[in-house]
Design an enzyme around this catalytic site. Sequence first.
Site, short mmCIF file in Angstrom:
data_model
loop_
_atom_site.label_atom_id
_atom_site.label_comp_id
_atom_site.label_asym_id
_atom_site.label_seq_id
_atom_site.Cartn_x
_atom_site.Cartn_y
_atom_site.Cartn_z
N ASP A 199 0.80 -1.23 0.00
CA ASP A 199 0.00 0.00 0.00
C ASP A 199 0.83 1.28 0.00
OD1 ASP A 199 0.92 -0.67 2.51
OD2 ASP A 199 -0.84 0.08 3.57
N GLU A 285 11.41 -4.30 12.19
CA GLU A 285 12.58 -3.76 11.49
C GLU A 285 13.79 -3.75 12.42
OE1 GLU A 285 9.81 -2.12 12.18
OE2 GLU A 285 8.82 -1.42 10.37
C1 UGA Z 1 3.35 -0.97 9.48
C2 UGA Z 1 4.72 -1.41 8.97
O1 UGA Z 1 5.15 -0.59 7.90
C3 UGA Z 1 4.66 -2.81 8.51
O2 UGA Z 1 5.87 -3.17 7.97
C4 UGA Z 1 4.32 -3.66 9.68
O3 UGA Z 1 4.20 -4.99 9.29
C5 UGA Z 1 3.00 -3.20 10.27
O4 UGA Z 1 3.00 -1.80 10.53
C6 UGA Z 1 2.77 -3.86 11.61
O5 UGA Z 1 3.70 -4.01 12.35
O6 UGA Z 1 1.63 -4.12 11.94
P1 UGA Z 1 1.00 -0.61 8.27
O7 UGA Z 1 0.88 0.32 7.11
O8 UGA Z 1 0.51 -0.12 9.57
O9 UGA Z 1 2.51 -1.08 8.37
O10 UGA Z 1 0.35 -2.03 7.99
P2 UGA Z 1 -0.39 -2.61 6.72
O11 UGA Z 1 -0.13 -1.81 5.50
O12 UGA Z 1 -1.78 -2.88 7.10
O13 UGA Z 1 0.35 -4.02 6.57
C7 UGA Z 1 1.71 -4.16 6.19
C8 UGA Z 1 1.82 -5.21 5.09
O14 UGA Z 1 1.31 -6.45 5.56
C9 UGA Z 1 1.02 -4.85 3.83
O15 UGA Z 1 1.77 -5.20 2.68
C10 UGA Z 1 -0.24 -5.68 3.95
O16 UGA Z 1 -0.77 -6.09 2.70
C11 UGA Z 1 0.23 -6.89 4.75
N1 UGA Z 1 -0.81 -7.43 5.66
C12 UGA Z 1 -1.59 -6.62 6.42
C13 UGA Z 1 -0.98 -8.80 5.73
O17 UGA Z 1 -0.28 -9.55 5.03
N2 UGA Z 1 -1.95 -9.31 6.57
C14 UGA Z 1 -2.75 -8.51 7.34
O18 UGA Z 1 -3.63 -9.04 8.07
C15 UGA Z 1 -2.56 -7.13 7.25
MN MN Z 2 0.55 0.08 5.15
#
Ligand code: UGA
Ligand code: MN
Length: 372
Positions: A199, A285
């Site tokens: 995203d 990270e």
């Molecule tokens: C932040 C960090 O940038 C992420 O690297 C980290 O994994 C995340 O927080 C965390 O620690 O929870 P954020 O933008 O808040 O990211 O999270 P998302 O964009 O919702 O998810 C990060 C990535 O994991 C995305 O590529 C999303 O597609 C994926 N994701 C999200 C999953 O694979 N499963 C889920 O249930 C939610």
């Molecule tokens: Mn995100």
Amino acid sequence: MYLRRLPLMFAWLVMASLVLILFILSQTQYSAIGMAVTAIKNEVTNSLKNSYFETLLNIHRKLPLLPPADQIHISFCNSSMDFKARPYQPHKPLLYIVTPTYTRREQVVEMVRMSHTLLHVDNVIWVMAEDADKCSPLVESYLQRFQMPYVHLVSPMPTMYKKEKYKPRGVASRRAGLDWILAHHDASKSAIVYFADDDNTYDLKLFEEIRQTQKVSVFPVGFVGSKGSPGITSPIVKHGKVVGFSDDWFASRVFPVDMAGFAINVDFVKSRKNASMPFWAGYEEDVFIQSLNVDLEDLEPLANDCTEILVWHTKTVSDKTPKVKITKHLDTNLKTLVDDAVFKGMDTYDTKSKNELKYCFHGEKCDKYSNL
Ligand code: UGA
Ligand code: MN
């Protein structure tokens, strides 16, 4: 009578002067008492702030950094190493772009957006790892359409972490992606790994920057932080060396960097046998970079000594998948259009739904001004 009260009045006078002197002293930053008062004030504010965020962000994790082996499930779906859309450039290092993804209404939208960035970059191998139990045919069909080298994996979040308030999103996917790369990378080629969430927003310049990574490169990320913060996270660079970090949330991290703010060289990760990303929300990270056993001096600042933002931590507005129904005007384009929206995960078809598509014909009754 008056004379008997004199010592009491004197005591009050002394007390009042003392309070006045203390007040004046505490107003001057440079006096010893003033400094002590300021230090105590800062200490109290910081510890209150820290304990608030610690609770809020689950610093005191209850679960282990890694699950037991029986909770890790990785499946290989498909791959292609054909450089069709862009010919392979033998003199340039490969870029493994590891992207976690999961089924939701915006999934295809993110894939289309991100792929159209990656399609402008040479030597990209897109490692897409789904947080899902099964390989999604929808994800696979899109990967095939983009005509770039890809690896399609599934690796669901271990069940034990799903109950957590702050879930380690994307960790299972990144671990699966890195494992695949370490197991399959052709050692004669130079290559870089970048963990790129589906995203975020990536400037094309970023990819040429990270291609130079020898060990671990670091660079600024925009739009990171809580509301009201400047929204920048960055290494602090002096005379071409990383000497510290600027971030909205330090939280006792050794390397307070965002997932989008670093890249690693594959040979370097291979040389670090303990490399491991933890299932610990907020600390993925930091603990991962610590596991690479690096010092500040090892970090390579990119983006013109970290003076430019080339990646943004963006977020797409998320909605529940709505229901749709179409029972009329089946002799028009609309039925096939609805089928496409359903196929792309934007809607679910429900015959009992009240969400029949709305119609208007020949400019009549479309809205209250249509017959003016
Ligand atoms: C932040 C960090 O940038 C992420 O690297 C980290 O994994 C995340 O927080 C965390 O620690 O929870 P954020 O933008 O808040 O990211 O999270 P998302 O964009 O919702 O998810 C990060 C990535 O994991 C995305 O590529 C999303 O597609 C994926 N994701 C999200 C999953 O694979 N499963 C889920 O249930 C939610
Ligand atoms: Mn995100």
